[in-house]
Design a protein around this motif. Structure first.
Motif, PDB file in Angstrom:
ATOM      1  N   LEU A  28      34.299  15.301  46.737  1.00 33.25           N
ATOM      2  CA  LEU A  28      33.234  15.194  47.739  1.00 33.25           C
ATOM      3  C   LEU A  28      31.933  15.822  47.249  1.00 33.25           C
ATOM      4  O   LEU A  28      30.845  15.354  47.611  1.00 33.25           O
ATOM      5  N   LEU A  29      32.024  16.837  46.418  1.00 28.06           N
ATOM      6  CA  LEU A  29      30.827  17.376  45.771  1.00 28.06           C
ATOM      7  C   LEU A  29      30.151  16.287  44.948  1.00 28.06           C
ATOM      8  O   LEU A  29      28.929  16.095  45.001  1.00 28.06           O
ATOM      9  N   GLU A  30      30.960  15.545  44.194  1.00 26.51           N
ATOM     10  CA  GLU A  30      30.422  14.485  43.347  1.00 26.51           C
ATOM     11  C   GLU A  30      29.864  13.321  44.169  1.00 26.51           C
ATOM     12  O   GLU A  30      28.842  12.737  43.821  1.00 26.51           O
ATOM     13  N   LYS A  31      30.535  12.999  45.276  1.00 26.17           N
ATOM     14  CA  LYS A  31      30.114  11.862  46.095  1.00 26.17           C
ATOM     15  C   LYS A  31      28.927  12.189  46.995  1.00 26.17           C
ATOM     16  O   LYS A  31      28.056  11.345  47.217  1.00 26.17           O
ATOM     17  N   CYS A  32      28.902  13.410  47.537  1.00 29.02           N
ATOM     18  CA  CYS A  32      27.932  13.749  48.588  1.00 29.02           C
ATOM     19  C   CYS A  32      26.883  14.766  48.154  1.00 29.02           C
ATOM     20  O   CYS A  32      25.893  14.960  48.860  1.00 29.02           O
ATOM     21  N   ALA A 103      29.259  26.265  70.414  1.00 30.71           N
ATOM     22  CA  ALA A 103      27.963  25.935  69.812  1.00 30.71           C
ATOM     23  C   ALA A 103      28.095  25.494  68.355  1.00 30.71           C
ATOM     24  O   ALA A 103      27.239  24.747  67.857  1.00 30.71           O
ATOM     25  N   TYR A 104      29.151  25.935  67.668  1.00 31.66           N
ATOM     26  CA  TYR A 104      29.308  25.619  66.245  1.00 31.66           C
ATOM     27  C   TYR A 104      30.187  24.394  66.007  1.00 31.66           C
ATOM     28  O   TYR A 104      30.184  23.829  64.910  1.00 31.66           O
ATOM     29  N   ARG A 105      30.948  23.986  67.001  1.00 29.80           N
ATOM     30  CA  ARG A 105      31.933  22.933  66.800  1.00 29.80           C
ATOM     31  C   ARG A 105      31.352  21.587  66.346  1.00 29.80           C
ATOM     32  O   ARG A 105      31.982  20.888  65.547  1.00 29.80           O
ATOM     33  N   PRO A 106      30.171  21.167  66.861  1.00 33.99           N
ATOM     34  CA  PRO A 106      29.665  19.854  66.433  1.00 33.99           C
ATOM     35  C   PRO A 106      29.439  19.732  64.922  1.00 33.99           C
ATOM     36  O   PRO A 106      29.467  18.629  64.388  1.00 33.99           O
ATOM     37  N   ALA A 107      29.237  20.852  64.242  1.00 34.28           N
ATOM     38  CA  ALA A 107      28.979  20.805  62.803  1.00 34.28           C
ATOM     39  C   ALA A 107      30.252  20.718  61.972  1.00 34.28           C
ATOM     40  O   ALA A 107      30.189  20.417  60.777  1.00 34.28           O
ATOM     41  N   VAL A 108      31.404  20.986  62.583  1.00 32.05           N
ATOM     42  CA  VAL A 108      32.637  21.175  61.816  1.00 32.05           C
ATOM     43  C   VAL A 108      33.505  19.918  61.775  1.00 32.05           C
ATOM     44  O   VAL A 108      33.823  19.335  62.819  1.00 32.05           O
ATOM     45  N   LEU A 109      33.870  19.543  60.561  1.00 29.18           N
ATOM     46  CA  LEU A 109      34.908  18.532  60.322  1.00 29.18           C
ATOM     47  C   LEU A 109      36.104  19.259  59.724  1.00 29.18           C
ATOM     48  O   LEU A 109      35.927  20.123  58.870  1.00 29.18           O
ATOM     49  N   GLU A 110      37.298  18.902  60.159  1.00 27.54           N
ATOM     50  CA  GLU A 110      38.501  19.544  59.631  1.00 27.54           C
ATOM     51  C   GLU A 110      39.432  18.508  59.029  1.00 27.54           C
ATOM     52  O   GLU A 110      39.599  17.420  59.582  1.00 27.54           O
ATOM     53  N   VAL A 111      40.050  18.864  57.908  1.00 28.64           N
ATOM     54  CA  VAL A 111      41.121  18.038  57.347  1.00 28.64           C
ATOM     55  C   VAL A 111      42.184  18.989  56.794  1.00 28.64           C
ATOM     56  O   VAL A 111      41.859  20.008  56.181  1.00 28.64           O
ATOM     57  N   TYR A 112      43.439  18.673  57.083  1.00 29.87           N
ATOM     58  CA  TYR A 112      44.559  19.495  56.641  1.00 29.87           C
ATOM     59  C   TYR A 112      45.506  18.613  55.833  1.00 29.87           C
ATOM     60  O   TYR A 112      46.022  17.618  56.355  1.00 29.87           O
ATOM     61  N   GLU A 175      45.768   7.394  47.915  1.00 28.74           N
ATOM     62  CA  GLU A 175      45.627   7.891  49.282  1.00 28.74           C
ATOM     63  C   GLU A 175      44.550   8.977  49.374  1.00 28.74           C
ATOM     64  O   GLU A 175      43.758   9.000  50.326  1.00 28.74           O
ATOM     65  N   ILE A 176      44.477   9.866  48.389  1.00 30.00           N
ATOM     66  CA  ILE A 176      43.427  10.892  48.383  1.00 30.00           C
ATOM     67  C   ILE A 176      42.062  10.257  48.123  1.00 30.00           C
ATOM     68  O   ILE A 176      41.052  10.657  48.725  1.00 30.00           O
ATOM     69  N   ASP A 181      36.788   8.759  50.295  1.00 33.67           N
ATOM     70  CA  ASP A 181      35.806   7.735  50.667  1.00 33.67           C
ATOM     71  C   ASP A 181      35.491   7.797  52.158  1.00 33.67           C
ATOM     72  O   ASP A 181      34.332   7.686  52.569  1.00 33.67           O
ATOM     73  N   ARG A 182      36.527   7.968  52.979  1.00 32.42           N
ATOM     74  CA  ARG A 182      36.321   8.023  54.430  1.00 32.42           C
ATOM     75  C   ARG A 182      35.511   9.249  54.826  1.00 32.42           C
ATOM     76  O   ARG A 182      34.576   9.160  55.642  1.00 32.42           O
ATOM     77  N   LEU A 183      35.845  10.390  54.242  1.00 29.64           N
ATOM     78  CA  LEU A 183      35.110  11.615  54.557  1.00 29.64           C
ATOM     79  C   LEU A 183      33.669  11.532  54.059  1.00 29.64           C
ATOM     80  O   LEU A 183      32.738  11.978  54.744  1.00 29.64           O
ATOM     81  N   ALA A 184      33.487  10.951  52.875  1.00 29.58           N
ATOM     82  CA  ALA A 184      32.133  10.818  52.325  1.00 29.58           C
ATOM     83  C   ALA A 184      31.276   9.946  53.230  1.00 29.58           C
ATOM     84  O   ALA A 184      30.088  10.233  53.443  1.00 29.58           O
ATOM     85  N   ALA A 185      31.856   8.884  53.771  1.00 36.08           N
ATOM     86  CA  ALA A 185      31.108   8.005  54.678  1.00 36.08           C
ATOM     87  C   ALA A 185      30.737   8.742  55.958  1.00 36.08           C
ATOM     88  O   ALA A 185      29.611   8.595  56.462  1.00 36.08           O
ATOM     89  N   GLU A 186      31.659   9.545  56.474  1.00 39.77           N
ATOM     90  CA  GLU A 186      31.365  10.289  57.704  1.00 39.77           C
ATOM     91  C   GLU A 186      30.295  11.349  57.452  1.00 39.77           C
ATOM     92  O   GLU A 186      29.391  11.547  58.274  1.00 39.77           O
TER      93      GLU A 186
END
Length: 199
Positions: A28-32, A103-112, A175-176, A181-186
Motif C-alpha cells: 500500500l505504500l507503493e500503491k498509495c 470524533a476519530y472513527r471516520p478517519a480509521v479503516l481496519e483490516v485484520y 488474495e492479498i 487493490d481494494r484497500l488502495a481504491a478505498e
C-alpha cells in the motif's frame, strides 16, 4: 472535512503473526504513497528506551493492552495533523480500536488478517518460511500447526462480524493482491474526497 475525520486515512492492519501485515503495508505504500509504522518498532523502542512495563517475551494480548495508549496517541495526533498513515502489527485488535472516541472513527479503516483452517493445514511450512518476506526477524516462528490453528480461530472469534476481517482461503498471493487493490481504491477515494473538500 472536519478536523478529526473526513478524508484522512489511518489504516490499521492487525492480525496474527506471519499473515503478511508488513507485506500488505509495503504494497500500500507503493500503491498509495502513504508511509507505514510498525507497532513492533514502537514496542522495541519503548523496551530499549526503558519506557515499557513489559518485555518482548510477554503475551501479545498483554502487550496490546499496555501499548494501546501510545498507539492510539499516535493515531489521534496524525488525524489532528490532517495526515495519512498506515499502522501495522499484531497489537491492533477490534476490542481496542472500539475504544476510540467517535470524533476519530471516520478517519480509521481496519483490516485484520487471518488464515482459514484449511489454508494452515495445507500451507503450514510456507507460512513459516515467509515470516521474513519484508523484515528480517531475529527469532523464528516456532508454533506448532495446532497452536497456529488455535490462534487463528481465536482471532476469527474476536473479530466476529467485524467488516475488516480478511481470511486467506486458498492462494495467498492472489488474495492479498486483491485485498491490496481494494484497500488502495478505498484510500484513493478518501484522499480524493479530502482534496475536493479542501478546495
Amino acid at each position: 472535512a472536519g478536523r478529526n475525520g473526513g478524508g484522512f486515512v489511518i489504516l490499521l492492519i492487525g492480525g496474527e503473526s506471519c499473515t503478511g501485515k508488513t507485506l500488505l503495508a509495503q504494497r500500500l505504500l507503493e500503491k498509495c504513497g502513504i508511509p507505514y509504522l510498525s507497532a513492533d518498532h514502537v514496542k522495541m523502542g519503548l523496551i530499549r528506551g526503558g519506557l515499557a512495563d513489559f518485555s518482548a517475551e510477554e503475551d501479545d494480548r498483554l502487550i496490546s493492552d499496555r501499548m494501546w495508549g501510545v498507539l492510539s496517541g499516535i493515531l489521534k495526533t496524525v488525524v489532528e495533523n490532517r495526515q495519512h498513515l498506515i499502522m501495522e502489527g499484531c497489537y491492533f485488535r477490534p476490542a481496542l480500536t472500539a475504544r476510540l472516541e467517535e470524533a476519530y472513527r471516520p478517519a480509521v479503516l481496519e483490516v485484520y488478517l487471518g488464515f482459514s483452517d484449511a489454508y494452515i493445514r495445507a500451507r503450514y511450512a510456507d507460512i513459516l518460511s515467509h515470516r521474513n518476506a519484508i523484515e528480517h526477524r531475529l527469532y523464528p516462528e516456532t508454533r506448532s500447526m495446532e497452536a497456529l490453528l488455535q490462534a487463528h480461530r481465536a482471532l476469527r472469534e474476536e473479530c466476529g462480524g467485524c467488516p475488516g476481517y480478511f481470511e486467506v482461503q486458498h492462494d495467498y498471493v492472489s488474495e492479498i493482491d486483491a485485498l491490496a487493490d481494494r484497500l488502495a481504491a478505498e484510500i484513493a477515494a478518501r484522499m480524493a474526497a479530502e482534496r475536493q473538500a479542501s478546495r
